[in-house]
Design a protein around this motif. Sequence first.
Motif, mmCIF file in Angstrom:
data_model
loop_
_atom_site.group_PDB
_atom_site.id
_atom_site.type_symbol
_atom_site.label_atom_id
_atom_site.label_comp_id
_atom_site.label_asym_id
_atom_site.label_seq_id
_atom_site.Cartn_x
_atom_site.Cartn_y
_atom_site.Cartn_z
ATOM 1 N N GLN A 234 -2.782 21.864 -43.344
ATOM 2 C CA GLN A 234 -2.441 21.581 -42.276
ATOM 3 C C GLN A 234 -1.926 19.896 -42.229
ATOM 4 O O GLN A 234 -1.585 19.466 -41.679
ATOM 5 C CB GLN A 234 -4.101 21.556 -41.388
ATOM 6 C CG GLN A 234 -4.184 22.917 -40.793
ATOM 7 C CD GLN A 234 -3.662 23.654 -40.320
ATOM 8 O OE1 GLN A 234 -2.542 22.822 -39.667
ATOM 9 N NE2 GLN A 234 -3.854 25.248 -39.201
ATOM 10 N N LEU A 235 -2.702 19.172 -42.850
ATOM 11 C CA LEU A 235 -2.274 17.297 -43.202
ATOM 12 C C LEU A 235 -0.650 17.800 -43.626
ATOM 13 O O LEU A 235 0.074 16.600 -43.068
ATOM 14 C CB LEU A 235 -2.759 17.185 -44.204
ATOM 15 C CG LEU A 235 -2.434 15.958 -44.029
ATOM 16 C CD1 LEU A 235 -3.636 14.943 -43.542
ATOM 17 C CD2 LEU A 235 -3.392 14.956 -45.780
ATOM 18 N N GLN B 50 2.851 18.072 -32.349
ATOM 19 C CA GLN B 50 2.726 19.118 -33.056
ATOM 20 C C GLN B 50 1.538 18.544 -34.416
ATOM 21 O O GLN B 50 1.055 19.194 -35.035
ATOM 22 C CB GLN B 50 4.005 20.328 -33.771
ATOM 23 C CG GLN B 50 4.638 21.142 -32.414
ATOM 24 C CD GLN B 50 3.405 22.279 -32.678
ATOM 25 O OE1 GLN B 50 2.632 22.838 -32.827
ATOM 26 N NE2 GLN B 50 3.993 23.389 -32.145
ATOM 27 N N ALA B 51 1.901 17.511 -34.467
ATOM 28 C CA ALA B 51 1.893 16.650 -35.922
ATOM 29 C C ALA B 51 0.080 17.095 -35.243
ATOM 30 O O ALA B 51 -0.856 16.684 -36.672
ATOM 31 C CB ALA B 51 1.940 15.573 -35.757
ATOM 32 N N TYR C 204 -2.918 17.707 -37.738
ATOM 33 C CA TYR C 204 -4.096 16.938 -38.490
ATOM 34 C C TYR C 204 -5.241 17.045 -37.686
ATOM 35 O O TYR C 204 -6.628 17.102 -38.664
ATOM 36 C CB TYR C 204 -3.825 15.171 -37.598
ATOM 37 C CG TYR C 204 -2.364 14.697 -38.449
ATOM 38 C CD1 TYR C 204 -2.032 15.269 -39.119
ATOM 39 C CD2 TYR C 204 -1.779 14.161 -37.749
ATOM 40 C CE1 TYR C 204 -0.729 14.504 -40.482
ATOM 41 C CE2 TYR C 204 -0.177 13.180 -38.475
ATOM 42 C CZ TYR C 204 -0.335 13.710 -39.581
ATOM 43 O OH TYR C 204 0.794 13.269 -39.802
ATOM 44 N N GLN C 205 -5.654 17.328 -36.008
ATOM 45 C CA GLN C 205 -6.975 17.404 -35.371
ATOM 46 C C GLN C 205 -7.665 18.747 -36.612
ATOM 47 O O GLN C 205 -8.384 19.118 -36.807
ATOM 48 C CB GLN C 205 -6.647 18.064 -33.956
ATOM 49 C CG GLN C 205 -6.607 16.536 -33.118
ATOM 50 C CD GLN C 205 -6.176 16.792 -32.024
ATOM 51 O OE1 GLN C 205 -5.793 17.687 -30.972
ATOM 52 N NE2 GLN C 205 -6.582 15.853 -31.366
ATOM 53 N N GLN C 206 -6.517 20.016 -36.556
ATOM 54 C CA GLN C 206 -6.756 21.525 -37.158
ATOM 55 C C GLN C 206 -7.362 21.411 -38.404
ATOM 56 O O GLN C 206 -8.064 21.775 -39.383
ATOM 57 C CB GLN C 206 -6.019 22.327 -37.031
ATOM 58 C CG GLN C 206 -6.652 23.522 -37.566
ATOM 59 C CD GLN C 206 -7.528 24.093 -36.616
ATOM 60 O OE1 GLN C 206 -7.661 24.139 -35.484
ATOM 61 N NE2 GLN C 206 -8.130 25.100 -37.303
ATOM 62 N N GLN D 30 -16.526 11.825 -29.082
ATOM 63 C CA GLN D 30 -16.754 13.081 -30.089
ATOM 64 C C GLN D 30 -16.589 12.599 -31.178
ATOM 65 O O GLN D 30 -17.157 12.865 -32.084
ATOM 66 C CB GLN D 30 -16.920 13.917 -29.421
ATOM 67 C CG GLN D 30 -17.291 15.249 -30.228
ATOM 68 C CD GLN D 30 -16.961 16.460 -29.663
ATOM 69 O OE1 GLN D 30 -16.043 16.989 -28.539
ATOM 70 N NE2 GLN D 30 -17.416 17.855 -30.462
ATOM 71 N N GLU D 31 -14.852 12.396 -31.457
ATOM 72 C CA GLU D 31 -14.626 12.343 -32.896
ATOM 73 C C GLU D 31 -14.503 10.858 -33.691
ATOM 74 O O GLU D 31 -15.297 11.074 -34.547
ATOM 75 C CB GLU D 31 -12.512 11.838 -32.603
ATOM 76 C CG GLU D 31 -11.743 13.590 -32.163
ATOM 77 C CD GLU D 31 -10.905 13.036 -31.951
ATOM 78 O OE1 GLU D 31 -9.847 14.410 -32.281
ATOM 79 O OE2 GLU D 31 -10.376 12.599 -31.592
#
Length: 646
Positions: free
Chosen positions: A273-274, A288-289, A293-295, A321-322
């Motif tokens: 994913q990264l 999309q990037a 990154y979040q995933q 939250q992050e």
Amino acid sequence: MKDIKYALQSGNTDKAISLCQQALESLINDEQQIEILYMLAVAQRVKGAISEASKTVDKLIPLAPENARAHQERAYLYLQVEDKINATKAFVKASKLNPALLSSWQQLIHLFTEVGQTAGQNNAIKQVQYLSSLPNEIRGARDLMYEGKLALADTVCRRFLQSHKHHAEAMLLLAEIGIQLKLYHEAEFLLESCVEIHPTFTTARAEFVNLLSKLGKFSQAKQQAEILLGKHADSHPFLAAKASAMVGIGEIEDAIKIYQYILNARNDLPGIQLLLGHAYKANGDIKQAIAAYQQAYKIRPSFGDAYWSLANTKTYQFSEQELELMQDQLSKIELDHDDKVHIQFALAKTYEDNKQFEKAFSFYQYGNSAKNQRIHYSQGKLSEQISAQKSVFNLNFFSTHENLGNPDPAPIFIVGLPRAGSTLLEQILASHSMVDGTMELHNILGLAARLSSNKSGYPKVVNDIDHDYFARFGKQFIEETQTYRQGAPFFIDKMPNNFMHIGLIKAILPNAKIIDARREPIACCFSGYKQLFAEGQEFSYNLDNLAHYYQSYQSLMDHWDSVLPGFVLRVQHEDVIEDLETQVRRLLDFCQLPFETSCLQFYKTKRAIKTPSSEQVRQPINANAREQWKNFESFLTPLTKVFDPS
């Protein structure tokens, strides 16, 4: 130390404990303290003093969080009290830090078997079989390498190869040691030789692919990855290696398809994913990037690089939250060093955006300090390199080596310090119809590394080599970089570190153009301090080192101006911000290119950009970052005392 080890080996734990305690009371360095605490914990555990041993390990691990044997010792202590869950975690941590710890893998076989973790059990069995198959010397040298004792590991490995020439595992290990020592040319030669002699040695070829990508030799990396895929067609690591190389040569859309193919088969791979996020970012698809990154961090909440990659878009704003999630990860003692550094830089960027400057600087400081501790950067070595360049590439050299190189005028080099505005200059020039933008090419650095292997060393060797070689080296540069071009008559190489090798460039490519991207020193240095670079730029993690590096760079650029007048065009970043059109015309005139309006509208140019400034140069020019350093002025004494003494 010898007495303690002898007492332990003799089973005299009381004497070992006494000697350790005496040693700890004396003045010893950190490295000795770590080793003595480890031996004390072992002696206490063997004696049966489990509580005391646990207290010793609790002192040891904060001092040496990456010490594999410390975690292995903690695992043994957990076993003593029948805490098999934590014992398993500690053995996994130990084996991750040092994959040559045979005893940890052996224990994991039993622990995974008891709980029915088949995958973990099979992996542990595989590792035990592999380590057991190695000659004792090579297993010992691999252990030394993982423990950071690179010089000793190198010696053991070379000694073994003297009597076991072309031993596959020994050649691979020596190359791995070379990579850690940054002896990339030697490591490349070893791995290339290894896969030629042992063409079915998959591990060596995979390491070769990784090194080629690290060196920017993406076409070769792709070819080697395809050889691996010829026998392992659906291997996710080999597919990812090929895709990574494809991103390097600009085949980004096809690389994205490969990453998506892997994720369709397995959606629990944060590293993929990264990489997918990086590919999207290079292609200009920032939404999309961000999603990729979040995933990545959702799959693995401790994945520091995912948070840093979000922060490094320069536009992303973390939710509360992050932020809580990142802070929570930092509080975990088992968090890996690299994850911790990435999260610290991500939090620093966030607090700076929120105008909490004191808090932001504390995280920049934590992250840079942790990074710097592992680098061992030397100001003295840089000074020696600068002096050597000045000594060799003098007026006499250029008068006796005039026009010996390849006359091709195609290359345009942009040099300077990182974060000095080189990506902006590249984007401006790449917006011209006659110029191809490429990336930070490693070819000149690679040539310098090859010349360094000569017994005279680089740069002294250039006085000894046959004059025909200069044209040959220039021709080789043009040929090797062809894969990054799209057909325009000119192309850009924006490797900033090439400022060190302007003399070499002039010798092999006398008609090349060199542009020095210069930025006000404090702004440039602090911007570098805030940036967590993927590779290299070791000077950037300490403010004193940054100040010294900038001064050294200035000094060498002054030298080039004196011995090669007019060969380098200096472009001040602040001037570009204040009067874009004037500076664009200066650039184009220097490169002997006709003016094109597209260079003023550089932000409309669609192309792959892999540097941290990728999103900034896709926007119209602005002065937002010009004086950001002043928000941190009270913390920047190492810079202000050198560059702003008033």
